[in-house]
Design a protein around this motif. Structure first.
Motif, short mmCIF file in Angstrom:
data_model
loop_
_atom_site.label_atom_id
_atom_site.label_comp_id
_atom_site.label_asym_id
_atom_site.label_seq_id
_atom_site.Cartn_x
_atom_site.Cartn_y
_atom_site.Cartn_z
N LEU A 165 0.88 -1.16 0.00
CA LEU A 165 0.00 0.00 0.00
C LEU A 165 0.92 1.21 0.00
CD1 LEU A 165 -2.83 1.28 0.25
CD2 LEU A 165 -2.58 1.11 2.74
N HIS A 166 0.82 2.03 -1.03
CA HIS A 166 1.77 3.13 -1.18
C HIS A 166 1.15 4.29 -1.93
CE1 HIS A 166 2.00 1.03 -5.03
NE2 HIS A 166 2.59 2.10 -5.55
N LYS A 167 1.91 5.37 -2.07
CA LYS A 167 1.46 6.55 -2.82
C LYS A 167 2.61 7.05 -3.69
CE LYS A 167 2.62 9.60 1.07
NZ LYS A 167 2.22 10.77 1.88
N ASP A 168 2.27 7.70 -4.80
CA ASP A 168 3.27 8.19 -5.74
C ASP A 168 3.28 9.72 -5.78
OD1 ASP A 168 3.92 5.55 -6.42
OD2 ASP A 168 2.31 5.47 -7.90
N MET A 184 2.32 4.47 8.35
CA MET A 184 3.22 4.72 7.24
C MET A 184 4.67 4.67 7.71
SD MET A 184 1.14 5.29 4.63
CE MET A 184 2.18 6.09 3.40
N ALA A 185 5.57 4.27 6.82
CA ALA A 185 6.99 4.40 7.11
C ALA A 185 7.32 5.88 7.21
CB ALA A 185 7.81 3.75 6.01
N GLN A 186 8.16 6.25 8.14
CA GLN A 186 8.51 7.66 8.33
C GLN A 186 9.58 8.06 7.32
OE1 GLN A 186 9.66 8.70 12.33
NE2 GLN A 186 10.64 10.59 11.67
N GLU A 235 9.45 14.07 0.64
CA GLU A 235 9.04 12.92 -0.15
C GLU A 235 7.52 12.86 -0.23
OE1 GLU A 235 10.87 10.70 -1.80
OE2 GLU A 235 12.76 11.67 -1.25
N VAL A 236 6.97 13.08 -1.41
CA VAL A 236 5.52 13.01 -1.59
C VAL A 236 5.07 11.55 -1.64
CG1 VAL A 236 3.57 13.67 -3.04
CG2 VAL A 236 5.53 15.21 -2.79
N GLY A 237 5.91 10.71 -2.24
CA GLY A 237 5.62 9.29 -2.28
C GLY A 237 5.89 8.67 -0.91
N GLY A 238 5.56 7.39 -0.76
CA GLY A 238 5.80 6.71 0.50
C GLY A 238 5.01 5.42 0.55
N PRO A 281 -4.59 9.88 -9.07
CA PRO A 281 -4.11 11.18 -8.59
C PRO A 281 -2.82 11.02 -7.77
CG PRO A 281 -6.45 10.87 -8.10
CD PRO A 281 -5.92 9.54 -8.51
N TYR A 282 -2.04 12.07 -7.75
CA TYR A 282 -0.81 12.03 -6.97
C TYR A 282 -1.13 11.89 -5.48
CZ TYR A 282 -0.65 16.59 -4.59
OH TYR A 282 -0.88 17.64 -3.74
N ALA A 283 -0.24 11.21 -4.74
CA ALA A 283 -0.35 11.00 -3.30
C ALA A 283 -1.60 10.21 -2.90
CB ALA A 283 -0.32 12.33 -2.54
N TYR A 284 -2.25 9.57 -3.87
CA TYR A 284 -3.42 8.74 -3.59
C TYR A 284 -2.93 7.35 -3.21
CZ TYR A 284 -8.54 8.68 -4.05
OH TYR A 284 -9.90 8.69 -3.80
#
Length: 583
Positions: A180-183, A211-213, A218-221, A257-260
Motif C-alpha cells: 500500500l503506497h502513494k506516488d 506509514m513508514a517515516q 518525499e511526496v511518495g511513500g 491522482p498524486y499522493a493517492y
C-alpha cells in the motif's frame, strides 16, 4: 410438527444473524478484516467513475485532477498501436536490444539480476526468461517504443501542455502485488495485457494508516501494513479507512491522482501496462488554461513521440525514472518565502544565505545529514556559489528549462537509474576481500572463476563481476596478476566509493514489517559458510583462507605480494585485522 419447523426456522435465523455479524462487523473476538486481505475490514465505497469516452481537458481537470478523484476510461488503450502489436515475438524482434530496469514481483524485495547486471536487462533476454523468473520490468519506456503508445488528448492541451513528465513500462508474468503506497505524480495507467485490481484510498485517510517515516519532501511513500494480513487489532484506526476499487481489463486506463494511496494486484500469464505521468502541481492550479483545447479532437490519440515530455530515455545508458519535476523545483527556489522577500527588497542575496535558505526547507533531522550535504553540493555546483559572493534575481530567472532539468537530476539522483548501479550497492572493502580470497598465490593471479562466484554470492551479477575483472586487467592479456592489481586496483575500488549515495531517511518501527524484512533477508542471504568466508569478521586472526589464496593489508590497500615460500608451498597468509562494513 409445526413446533419443530418453527424451532428449526428460529435456529436458522440465529445462525444467519451470527454469520452476518461475523462477516460485516466485529465477531466478538476479532474485528472484521483482522489478519485478512487489505479491504476486508469494510465494504468498498464502490468502483471509481467509469467513462466510455475521453472527457475534454477542462472537464477532466475540473472533475478529477483538481479534486484528486480517480477515474477509469474503458477500452481507450485499444487504440494504441502497442495494444495489437506488442506480442513477445514482435517486441523481441523490434526492440530486443533495448535496456530496461527490473524489480522483484513483490515490492521492496531483493533486486533481480538481468543480462546487463543487477536490476537491468534487455527486452529480448527478459522476454525469453520472465515466465520462470521473479522479475518485473518497471522502467522508462525506451524512445523507439514511444511511437506505438498513445496519449489521452485530455492531457495534451491547456494547462496540461508541457507538464507530461515521463512514461513507464510495466511487464511481468502476472502474480505481482504492491505494498500500500502513494506516488509523487499524477498518472494515467493503461493496461495492454492481463488484469489488474486496484484498491484506492483518498489522502484524507492517511492519518489512520501506519506509514513508514520518510522526509517531508518525499511526496511518495509506503505503509508498513501487511496487505495480505492486515492487523486491525494492532492498528484499530485502520477501521476508519474507506476505499474505492477499480478493476482493469486489457485496453482500460486508470487516472491515479498524486499522493493517492493504492495497492495493486496483477493477474494473467502476461501482464503489461504503460503509464504516463504528469505534474502534481496541476492539481493546485487556481484556474484551468484552455489554450489550444478548442481545436482538440478527443477521439484521436496523439503518439507519445508527438508530445513534449520532460524526461525521455533513448533505450541505453542512464534513465531518469522518478526524477523531480523541474518546474516544481524552479518554484521551490523562486518562491521560498525568505528568498522571495529578499529579492523584492534588493536584486541580490549572498551566496551563503542563498544556500542556507534553500537547504533549510527541510531540516537535517527530517532529510538526513547526508542528503542535506548532497543537495548543498548540487546547488553550489549549479549556481557557482563557491566562486562568487552573491546570487542575483536575474541569474535565477534566466536559468533555462534544461538548466533546471540538470539541477533536478543532481538534486535527487537515483543510482538504480544508471548502468553503474551495482557499484553503489557494495563498498570497496567488500570487493577488496573478494579479490583477496580469489588471489591464487601459487599461480600469482586472481582466479577469475572464484572471483565471479564469490562476487555473485554477495548478490552481485556475473556481468558486472566480469566487468570488474576486465577493468583490473591493465594489459588486456586476460589475466589479473599482482602488477594489474597495483596498477588498476585502487582505480576500480574507487568506482564503488564514487557511486555511493547517502541513504534517504526511511524509518520503520513496525515489528511485524521488520520481522518479515529480516526473514526475506535470511532467505536471500549467501550460504553461511560462504558469507563468513567472503564477508566474515577479519579480527579472527589465524583463520586462513582456502589453499592457494592470498591476502593483503586492507588498511594500506596493498595487494598480495610475491612470497616465494608461500607461493611454493601454497600456504595461506593470516587474515587482515580490519573489520568490514556489513552488506
Amino acid at each position: 410438527m409445526t413446533g419443530l419447523k418453527s424451532l428449526i426456522l428460529t435456529v436458522l435465523v440465529v445462525i444467519i444473524h451470527v454469520h452476518v455479524q461475523y462477516c460485516h462487523g466485529d465477531n466478538g473476538d476479532h474485528p472484521r478484516g483482522h489478519l485478512e486481505r487489505l479491504g476486508s475490514h469494510i465494504d468498498s465505497d464502490g468502483h471509481v467513475e467509469i467513462y466510455d469516452h475521453i472527457p475534454s481537458a477542462r472537464e477532466f481537470w475540473e472533475k478529477h485532477v483538481r479534486h484528486r478523484k480517480p477515474a477509469v476510461f474503458r477500452g481507450i488503450a485499444k487504440k494504441f498501436d502497442a495494444y495489437n502489436r506488442w506480442t513477445d515475438e514482435y517486441m523481441i524482434k523490434k526492440f530486443g536490444d533495448l535496456e530496461v530496469k527490473l524489480e522483484a514481483k513483490a515490492e521492496k524485495k531483493n533486486i533481480p539480476i538481468g543480462s546487463k547486471g543487477k536490476g537491468r536487462d534487455t527486452i529480448s533476454d527478459f522476454l525469453h526468461t520472465y515466465v520462470k523468473k521473479d522479475s518485473y520490468i518497471v522502467s522508462q519506456i525506451p524512445d523507439p517504443m514511444s511511437a506505438e503508445v498513445g496519449v489521452l488528448p485530455c492531457i495534451t492541451c491547456g494547462s496540461f501542455k508541457n507538464r507530461i513528465l515521463e512514461a513507464n513500462l510495466w511487464l511481468s508474468s502476472g502474480g505481482t502485488k504492491s505494498l500500500l503506497h502513494k506516488d509523487a505524480d499524477n498518472a494515467i495507467n493503461c493496461l495492454l495485457n492481463g488484469t489488474k485490481d486496484w484498491l484506492l484510498i483518498h489522502p484524507k485517510y492517511e492519518k489512520f494508516i501506519p506509514m513508514a517515516q520518510e522526509a517531508r519532501s518525499e511526496v511518495g511513500g509506503f505503509s508498513v501494513i501487511n496487505v495480505d494480513k492486515v492487523n486491525i487489532e494492532k492498528y484499530p484506526d485502520f477501521k476508519k479507512v474507506h476505499y474505492n476499487h477499480a478493476n482493469l481489463s486489457p485496453g482500460d486506463c486508470l487516472y491515479l491522482p498524486y499522493a493517492y494511496l493504492h495497492q495493486v494486484r496483477s493477474y494473467g500469464s502476461k501482464n503489461m501496462a504503460v503509464s504516463v505521468l504528469f505534474a502534481a502541481g496541476l492539481t493546485h492550479e487556481k484556474a484551468f488554461k484552455d489554450e489550444g483545447c478548442d481545436s482538440q479532437d478527443n477521439t484521436t490519440l496523439a503518439k507519445l513521440t508527438e508530445v513534449n515530455m520532460v524526461w525521455t530515455y533513448p533505450g541505453h545508458g542512464a534513465q531518469t525514472l522518478g526524477s523531480m519535476d523541474p518546474m516544481e523545483l524552479r518554484q521551490v527556489v523562486l518562491l521560498t518565502d525568505s528568498i522571495l522577500r529578499h529579492f523584492k527588497k534588493r536584486s541580490k542575496i549572498s551566496s551563503k544565505q542563498f544556500l542556507k535558505e534553500l537547504t533549510a526547507i527541510d531540516d537535517e533531522e527530517d532529510e538526513g545529514a547526508g542528503m542535506i550535504k548532497w543537495q548543498q553540493k548540487a546547488y553550489t555546483k549549479h549556481f557557482g556559489l563557491d566562486k562568487k559572493e552573491f546570487v542575483t534575481a536575474d541569474e535565477v530567472n534566466s536559468m533555462t528549462f534544461d538548466d533546471w532539468k540538470t539541477l533536478a537530476v543532481d538534486m535527487d539522483p537515483d543510482p538504480a537509474n544508471t548502468e553503474e548501479y551495482e557499484y553503489a550497492l557494495f563498498n570497496p572493502k567488500q570487493i577488496r576481500k573478494i579479490i583477496e580470497k580469489s588471489f591464487n598465490r601459487k599461480e600469482k593471479k586472481v582466479d577469475a572463476e572464484k572471483f565471479i562466484k564469490k562476487y555473485m554470492k554477495i548478490g552481485g551479477s556475473e556481468k558486472i563481476a566480469g566487468d570488474i575483472l576486465h577493468k583490473l586487467d591493465s594489459n588486456n592479456d586476460g589475466v589479473v596478476d599482482n602488477k594489474d592489481l597495483t596498477a588498476k586496483g585502487e582505480e576500480v575500488l574507487k568506482l564503488f566509493k564514487e557511486n555511493a549515495m547517502p541513504p534517504k531517511k526511511v524509518i520503520v518501527k513496525d515489528e511485524d514489517y521488520l520481522k518479515a524484512e529480516e526473514e526475506d533477508a535470511r532467505n536471500e542471504a549467501p550460504d553461511e559458510d560462504e558469507e563468513e568466508d567472503v564477508m566474515g569478521d577479519e579480527d579472527q586472526e589465524g583463520e586462513g583462507g582456502q589453499e592457494g589464496e592470498g591476502e593483503y593489508d586492507d588498511e594500506e590497500g596493498e595487494y598480495p605480494q610475491e612470497d616465494s615460500q608461500n607461493a611454493e608451498e601454497g600456504q595461506d597468509s593470516t587474515e587482515s585485522k580490519d573489520s568490514h562494513d556489513e552488506l
